[in-house]
Scaffold this motif. Structure first.
Motif, PDB file in Angstrom:
ATOM      1  N   SER A   1      -8.370  -3.669  -2.941  1.00 22.46           N
ATOM      2  CA  SER A   1      -7.267  -2.700  -3.004  1.00 22.46           C
ATOM      3  C   SER A   1      -7.369  -1.659  -1.904  1.00 22.46           C
ATOM      4  N   PHE A   2      -8.582  -1.341  -1.515  1.00 25.64           N
ATOM      5  CA  PHE A   2      -8.791  -0.351  -0.457  1.00 25.64           C
ATOM      6  C   PHE A   2      -8.170  -0.812   0.864  1.00 25.64           C
ATOM      7  N   TRP A   3      -8.053  -2.138   1.058  1.00 27.33           N
ATOM      8  CA  TRP A   3      -7.528  -2.669   2.305  1.00 27.33           C
ATOM      9  C   TRP A   3      -6.079  -3.130   2.217  1.00 27.33           C
ATOM     10  N   ILE A   4      -5.620  -3.501   1.052  1.00 25.02           N
ATOM     11  CA  ILE A   4      -4.282  -4.116   0.993  1.00 25.02           C
ATOM     12  C   ILE A   4      -3.189  -3.159   0.523  1.00 25.02           C
ATOM     13  N   TYR A   5      -3.541  -1.973   0.037  1.00 27.25           N
ATOM     14  CA  TYR A   5      -2.489  -1.102  -0.500  1.00 27.25           C
ATOM     15  C   TYR A   5      -1.477  -0.710   0.572  1.00 27.25           C
ATOM     16  N   ARG A   6      -1.885  -0.758   1.840  1.00 26.98           N
ATOM     17  CA  ARG A   6      -1.005  -0.341   2.937  1.00 26.98           C
ATOM     18  C   ARG A   6       0.147  -1.304   3.174  1.00 26.98           C
ATOM     19  N   ILE A   7       0.017  -2.529   2.679  1.00 25.79           N
ATOM     20  CA  ILE A   7       1.068  -3.521   2.955  1.00 25.79           C
ATOM     21  C   ILE A   7       2.300  -3.303   2.074  1.00 25.79           C
ATOM     22  N   PHE A   8       2.175  -2.507   1.025  1.00 29.02           N
ATOM     23  CA  PHE A   8       3.316  -2.267   0.141  1.00 29.02           C
ATOM     24  C   PHE A   8       4.237  -1.205   0.764  1.00 29.02           C
ATOM     25  N   PRO A   9       5.506  -1.446   0.721  1.00 28.30           N
ATOM     26  CA  PRO A   9       6.447  -0.473   1.332  1.00 28.30           C
ATOM     27  C   PRO A   9       6.553   0.800   0.486  1.00 28.30           C
TER      28      PRO A   9
ATOM     29  N   GLY B   1       5.052   3.037  -6.300  1.00 29.09           N
ATOM     30  CA  GLY B   1       4.137   3.309  -7.403  1.00 29.09           C
ATOM     31  C   GLY B   1       2.925   2.381  -7.398  1.00 29.09           C
ATOM     32  N   ILE B   2       3.169   1.088  -7.121  1.00 25.85           N
ATOM     33  CA  ILE B   2       2.050   0.136  -7.052  1.00 25.85           C
ATOM     34  C   ILE B   2       1.137   0.477  -5.890  1.00 25.85           C
ATOM     35  N   ARG B   3       1.733   0.847  -4.756  1.00 23.64           N
ATOM     36  CA  ARG B   3       0.927   1.241  -3.592  1.00 23.64           C
ATOM     37  C   ARG B   3       0.029   2.425  -3.930  1.00 23.64           C
ATOM     38  N   GLY B   4       0.599   3.418  -4.625  1.00 18.89           N
ATOM     39  CA  GLY B   4      -0.202   4.592  -4.982  1.00 18.89           C
ATOM     40  C   GLY B   4      -1.341   4.245  -5.937  1.00 18.89           C
ATOM     41  N   ALA B   5      -1.069   3.362  -6.896  1.00 13.68           N
ATOM     42  CA  ALA B   5      -2.127   2.977  -7.841  1.00 13.68           C
ATOM     43  C   ALA B   5      -3.246   2.218  -7.135  1.00 13.68           C
ATOM     44  N   LEU B   6      -2.885   1.316  -6.242  1.00 11.85           N
ATOM     45  CA  LEU B   6      -3.902   0.567  -5.502  1.00 11.85           C
ATOM     46  C   LEU B   6      -4.692   1.475  -4.564  1.00 11.85           C
ATOM     47  N   GLU B   7      -4.022   2.473  -4.016  1.00  9.83           N
ATOM     48  CA  GLU B   7      -4.726   3.422  -3.155  1.00  9.83           C
ATOM     49  C   GLU B   7      -5.771   4.211  -3.955  1.00  9.83           C
ATOM     50  N   VAL B   8      -5.380   4.652  -5.143  1.00  5.30           N
ATOM     51  CA  VAL B   8      -6.336   5.368  -6.000  1.00  5.30           C
ATOM     52  C   VAL B   8      -7.474   4.451  -6.411  1.00  5.30           C
ATOM     53  N   PHE B   9      -7.132   3.241  -6.789  1.00  6.01           N
ATOM     54  CA  PHE B   9      -8.152   2.281  -7.224  1.00  6.01           C
ATOM     55  C   PHE B   9      -9.092   1.924  -6.076  1.00  6.01           C
ATOM     56  N   GLY B  10      -8.536   1.752  -4.891  1.00  5.94           N
ATOM     57  CA  GLY B  10      -9.374   1.413  -3.746  1.00  5.94           C
ATOM     58  C   GLY B  10     -10.313   2.533  -3.339  1.00  5.94           C
ATOM     59  N   SER B  11      -9.875   3.775  -3.565  1.00  2.00           N
ATOM     60  CA  SER B  11     -10.730   4.909  -3.196  1.00  2.00           C
ATOM     61  C   SER B  11     -11.960   5.027  -4.095  1.00  2.00           C
ATOM     62  N   MET B  12     -12.001   4.286  -5.186  1.00  2.00           N
ATOM     63  CA  MET B  12     -13.146   4.340  -6.098  1.00  2.00           C
ATOM     64  C   MET B  12     -14.255   3.346  -5.736  1.00  2.00           C
ATOM     65  N   HIS B  13     -14.059   2.508  -4.748  1.00  2.15           N
ATOM     66  CA  HIS B  13     -14.980   1.371  -4.560  1.00  2.15           C
ATOM     67  C   HIS B  13     -16.409   1.816  -4.242  1.00  2.15           C
TER      68      HIS B  13
END
Length: 217
Positions: free
Chosen positions: A167-175, A183-195
């Motif tokens: 998620s830390f790498w792919i959240y940027r692909i969401f528009p 909303g999905i992009r924001g959730a993946l960004e938060v989730f990726g920041s926890m790795h």
């Protein structure tokens, strides 16, 4: 009246009793062997006396083993619960830019609903993983069946960390121009920041599960 013994002529002066075998001497030899073995047993018993506390020692070692096993299992369960709590806290903390969770049922907010779908799926996964980790399998040992802990819950730690890292790498692909994808992009960004933080938690969880799986009976 004189009675004559009819058997008197059967034995002469040179009469001698003989034995066909030497069983009497074998009997004496057997007594000597038994006596010598008894003496050897007494000497061994004096050198190596019985240990009356041997049963207590085995029982103590078994108790220590069971306590250690329970502690390791408790660590695994605590780490699963801790991972779920950590995810819930940081998703709640990171949801502020997308709306208020308290109004998700009263207000129509597609962005917040899309954002919430990610943590809900992850928390459901952790919920089922916790109860899955509590279970054991039946194994047979001779004629007896027993419950064996095979380290269930291992996959949950691996899955959470890998998906967080991805998620830390792919959240940027969401528009960002559409509310749902935003909303999905924001959730993946938060989730990726926890790795980075999840790495230590998940590593400890993997080790605890492997210890449970390969602990001897």
């Amino acid at each position: 009246m004189h009675i004559k013994n009819k058997n008197i002529d059967l034995f002469d002066d040179d009469f001698e009793i003989t034995y066909e075998d030497d069983s009497f001497y074998h009997y004496e030899d057997s007594l000597d062997v038994i006596h010598s073995e008894a003496i050897e047993f007494e000497e061994i018993s004096e050198k190596k006396p019985l240990q009356p506390n041997s049963g207590t020692k085995i029982s103590s070692e078994f108790s220590i083993y069971k306590i250690t096993q329970s502690i390791v299992r408790g660590i695994s369960f605590a780490l699963i619960l801790g991972t779920g709590a950590y995810l819930a806290f940081y998703f709640w903390k990171g949801s502020a830019p997308y709306g208020d969770f308290s109004s998700i049922l009263t207000e129509k907010n597609p962005t917040l609903i899309a954002f919430s779908s990610v943590p809900i799926l992850l928390l459901l996964f952790e919920f089922f993983s916790f109860f899955w980790a509590l279970t054991k399998v039946n194994q047979r040992h001779g004629r007896k069946f027993y419950k064996k802990d095979i380290g269930r819950g291992l996959f949950s730690f691996i899955f959470v960390y890998i998906t967080s890292y991805i998620s830390f790498w792919i959240y940027r692909i969401f528009p960002t121009d559409q509310e749902v994808f935003y909303g999905i992009r924001g959730a993946l960004e938060v989730f990726g920041s926890m790795h980075n933080a999840l790495f230590g938690i998940c590593l400890a969880g993997v080790i605890s599960c492997l210890v449970r799986k390969y602990m001897p009976l």
